[in-house]
Scaffold this active site. Structure first.
Site, PDB file in Angstrom:
ATOM      1  N   SER A 197      74.435  63.018 -39.665  1.00  0.00           N
ATOM      2  CA  SER A 197      75.216  64.108 -39.949  1.00  0.00           C
ATOM      3  C   SER A 197      76.490  63.660 -40.451  1.00  0.00           C
ATOM      4  O   SER A 197      77.115  62.795 -40.031  1.00  0.00           O
ATOM      5  CB  SER A 197      75.239  65.180 -38.736  1.00  0.00           C
ATOM      6  OG  SER A 197      76.263  66.134 -38.832  1.00  0.00           O
ATOM      7  N   TYR A 230      76.472  67.812 -29.886  1.00  0.00           N
ATOM      8  CA  TYR A 230      75.856  67.426 -31.354  1.00  0.00           C
ATOM      9  C   TYR A 230      76.663  66.298 -31.968  1.00  0.00           C
ATOM     10  O   TYR A 230      76.191  65.391 -32.503  1.00  0.00           O
ATOM     11  CB  TYR A 230      75.902  68.444 -32.161  1.00  0.00           C
ATOM     12  CG  TYR A 230      75.301  68.475 -33.526  1.00  0.00           C
ATOM     13  CD1 TYR A 230      73.832  68.409 -33.615  1.00  0.00           C
ATOM     14  CD2 TYR A 230      76.071  67.996 -34.911  1.00  0.00           C
ATOM     15  CE1 TYR A 230      73.306  68.538 -34.738  1.00  0.00           C
ATOM     16  CE2 TYR A 230      75.187  67.961 -35.852  1.00  0.00           C
ATOM     17  CZ  TYR A 230      73.885  68.215 -35.999  1.00  0.00           C
ATOM     18  OH  TYR A 230      73.300  68.171 -37.204  1.00  0.00           O
TER      19      TYR A 230
HETATM   20  P1  NAP Z   1      65.745  72.955 -38.343  1.00  0.00           P
HETATM   21  O1  NAP Z   1      65.292  73.864 -39.453  1.00  0.00           O
HETATM   22  O2  NAP Z   1      66.208  73.664 -37.011  1.00  0.00           O
HETATM   23  O3  NAP Z   1      64.855  71.843 -38.143  1.00  0.00           O
HETATM   24  C1  NAP Z   1      64.867  71.082 -36.778  1.00  0.00           C
HETATM   25  C2  NAP Z   1      63.510  70.428 -36.558  1.00  0.00           C
HETATM   26  O4  NAP Z   1      63.381  69.637 -35.265  1.00  0.00           O
HETATM   27  C3  NAP Z   1      62.299  71.465 -36.501  1.00  0.00           C
HETATM   28  O5  NAP Z   1      61.322  70.962 -36.829  1.00  0.00           O
HETATM   29  C4  NAP Z   1      62.365  71.493 -34.915  1.00  0.00           C
HETATM   30  O6  NAP Z   1      61.133  72.099 -34.361  1.00  0.00           O
HETATM   31  C5  NAP Z   1      62.536  70.186 -34.498  1.00  0.00           C
HETATM   32  N1  NAP Z   1      62.725  69.985 -32.852  1.00  0.00           N
HETATM   33  C6  NAP Z   1      63.679  70.673 -32.357  1.00  0.00           C
HETATM   34  N2  NAP Z   1      63.606  70.236 -30.916  1.00  0.00           N
HETATM   35  C7  NAP Z   1      62.528  69.468 -30.925  1.00  0.00           C
HETATM   36  C8  NAP Z   1      61.796  68.951 -29.909  1.00  0.00           C
HETATM   37  N3  NAP Z   1      62.110  69.192 -28.496  1.00  0.00           N
HETATM   38  N4  NAP Z   1      60.761  68.259 -30.053  1.00  0.00           N
HETATM   39  C9  NAP Z   1      60.223  67.932 -31.322  1.00  0.00           C
HETATM   40  N5  NAP Z   1      60.791  68.622 -32.291  1.00  0.00           N
HETATM   41  C10 NAP Z   1      61.998  69.355 -32.118  1.00  0.00           C
HETATM   42  O7  NAP Z   1      66.975  72.323 -38.819  1.00  0.00           O
HETATM   43  P2  NAP Z   1      67.403  71.115 -39.931  1.00  0.00           P
HETATM   44  O8  NAP Z   1      68.580  71.484 -40.566  1.00  0.00           O
HETATM   45  O9  NAP Z   1      66.242  70.973 -40.971  1.00  0.00           O
HETATM   46  O10 NAP Z   1      67.568  69.708 -39.185  1.00  0.00           O
HETATM   47  C11 NAP Z   1      66.693  68.711 -39.109  1.00  0.00           C
HETATM   48  C12 NAP Z   1      67.737  67.394 -38.893  1.00  0.00           C
HETATM   49  O11 NAP Z   1      68.816  67.571 -39.754  1.00  0.00           O
HETATM   50  C13 NAP Z   1      68.220  67.415 -37.556  1.00  0.00           C
HETATM   51  O12 NAP Z   1      68.340  66.208 -36.809  1.00  0.00           O
HETATM   52  C14 NAP Z   1      69.791  67.989 -37.863  1.00  0.00           C
HETATM   53  O13 NAP Z   1      70.521  67.682 -36.962  1.00  0.00           O
HETATM   54  C15 NAP Z   1      69.747  67.213 -39.129  1.00  0.00           C
HETATM   55  N6  NAP Z   1      70.961  67.822 -39.738  1.00  0.00           N
HETATM   56  C16 NAP Z   1      71.131  68.918 -40.335  1.00  0.00           C
HETATM   57  C17 NAP Z   1      72.219  69.570 -41.140  1.00  0.00           C
HETATM   58  C18 NAP Z   1      72.179  70.958 -41.900  1.00  0.00           C
HETATM   59  O14 NAP Z   1      73.059  71.284 -42.563  1.00  0.00           O
HETATM   60  N7  NAP Z   1      71.148  71.767 -41.739  1.00  0.00           N
HETATM   61  C19 NAP Z   1      73.036  68.807 -41.527  1.00  0.00           C
HETATM   62  C20 NAP Z   1      73.291  67.482 -41.051  1.00  0.00           C
HETATM   63  C21 NAP Z   1      72.078  67.239 -40.060  1.00  0.00           C
HETATM   64  P3  NAP Z   1      60.933  73.684 -34.074  1.00  0.00           P
HETATM   65  O15 NAP Z   1      60.832  74.404 -35.488  1.00  0.00           O
HETATM   66  O16 NAP Z   1      59.950  73.788 -33.146  1.00  0.00           O
HETATM   67  O17 NAP Z   1      62.249  74.055 -33.595  1.00  0.00           O
END
Ligand code: NAP
Length: 247
Positions: free
Chosen positions: A139, A152
């Site tokens: 991130s 986080y």
């Molecule tokens: P998201 O749409 O909320 O996706 C998160 C994913 O992680 C979902 O598939 C979720 O499953 C899964 N997850 C959460 N808790 C879990 C658990 N206990 N066991 C297994 N899977 C689990 O958000 P995203 O933005 O795509 O996030 C993906 C990654 O990118 C994360 O590591 C996040 O920190 C990182 N990231 C995101 C951003 C951003 O701006 N969006 C920026 C930097 C980094 P469910 O659908 O079941 O909840």
């Protein structure tokens, strides 16, 4: 001639592949020829349908990091040579009010599960003398402090550190370990920010690219890091952020 960027013949496991960035990564890896094991705590049917519609191959796997050790047995004999640690959660509150539950939950999924999943993957590959690639989703908060997200920020700084130590230990085994640090991407993770007009405007004004990122903006860099083209890259944390950190 070797196609530097092809993932044909490779088997990849992507965590959190049912939604957001993980879904886009799974679809991109399959588009480059990998067989993608789409892991999620719920089913990944939509991702698998998208992969199939594009002529790719994949399968689903239930994996819930409510138990951070959940992946301990999934690599044994499975022939998986790419691991993408994408699953992650965020909890927002002022640091003075932050609860132990919000600390533990985030650190367990974002850091402890990343380490022990990667350990299981590394043990399998090293035991069989096979090369492979790990890409973890870090991130901007692997570099910056952020606001109101202490667990986080700690967990994503941890992901950057783990990327470096595992790269050091496993380079000699032909296993590369890198991370991608997305900027502000429009997913469920950032919904609260986009719903706050002031924060949303302030963030957008700071992004040189002039737009929020889309999940599809991340997959290409992950695919590159898994490919032969990146064979001499390890221990890197690459920001894919529309220029945010350059500002
Ligand atoms: P998201 O749409 O909320 O996706 C998160 C994913 O992680 C979902 O598939 C979720 O499953 C899964 N997850 C959460 N808790 C879990 C658990 N206990 N066991 C297994 N899977 C689990 O958000 P995203 O933005 O795509 O996030 C993906 C990654 O990118 C994360 O590591 C996040 O920190 C990182 N990231 C995101 C951003 C951003 O701006 N969006 C920026 C930097 C980094 P469910 O659908 O079941 O909840």
């Amino acid at each position: 001639m070797t196609d530097l960027f092809s993932l044909a013949g490779r088997r990849a496991l992507v965590t959190g592949a049912n939604a957001g960035i993980g879904r886009a990564i799974a679809v991109t890896l399959a588009g480059q020829g990998a067989h993608v094991i789409c892991a999620g705590r719920r089913d990944c049917d939509e991702t698998l349908a998208e992969i199939a519609a594009a002529g790719g191959a994949g399968e689903g796997l239930r994996l819930d990091f409510a138990d951070p050790m959940a992946a301990r047995d999934v690599f044994s004999g499975a022939g998986i040579d790419i691991l993408v640690n994408n699953a992650g959660i965020i909890r927002r509150a002022d640091s003075v009010d932050f609860t132990e539950a919000d600390w533990d939950e985030v650190v367990d999924v974002n850091m402890k599960a990343v380490f022990f999943t990667t350990q299981a993957f590394g043990r399998e590959l090293i035991g069989r003398g096979r090369p492979g690639a790990v890409v973890s989703i870090a991130s901007l908060l692997s570099f910056q402090g952020g606001i109101r997200v202490p667990s986080y920020t700690a967990s994503k700084h941890g992901v950057a550190g783990l990327t470096k130590i595992l790269a050091n230990e496993w380079a000699a085994h032909g296993i590369t370990v890198n991370a991608v640090a997305p900027g502000y991407i429009a997913t469920a993770n950032t919904e609260a920010l986009r719903d706050d007009p002031e924060r949303s405007r302030a963030i957008l004004e700071r992004i040189p690219a002039g737009r929020w990122g889309a999940p599809e903006d991340i997959g290409g860099t992950v695919a590159f890091l898994c490919s032969h083209a990146a064979r001499y890259m390890t221990g890197a944390v690459i920001n894919v952020d529309g220029g945010w950190l350059a500002r």
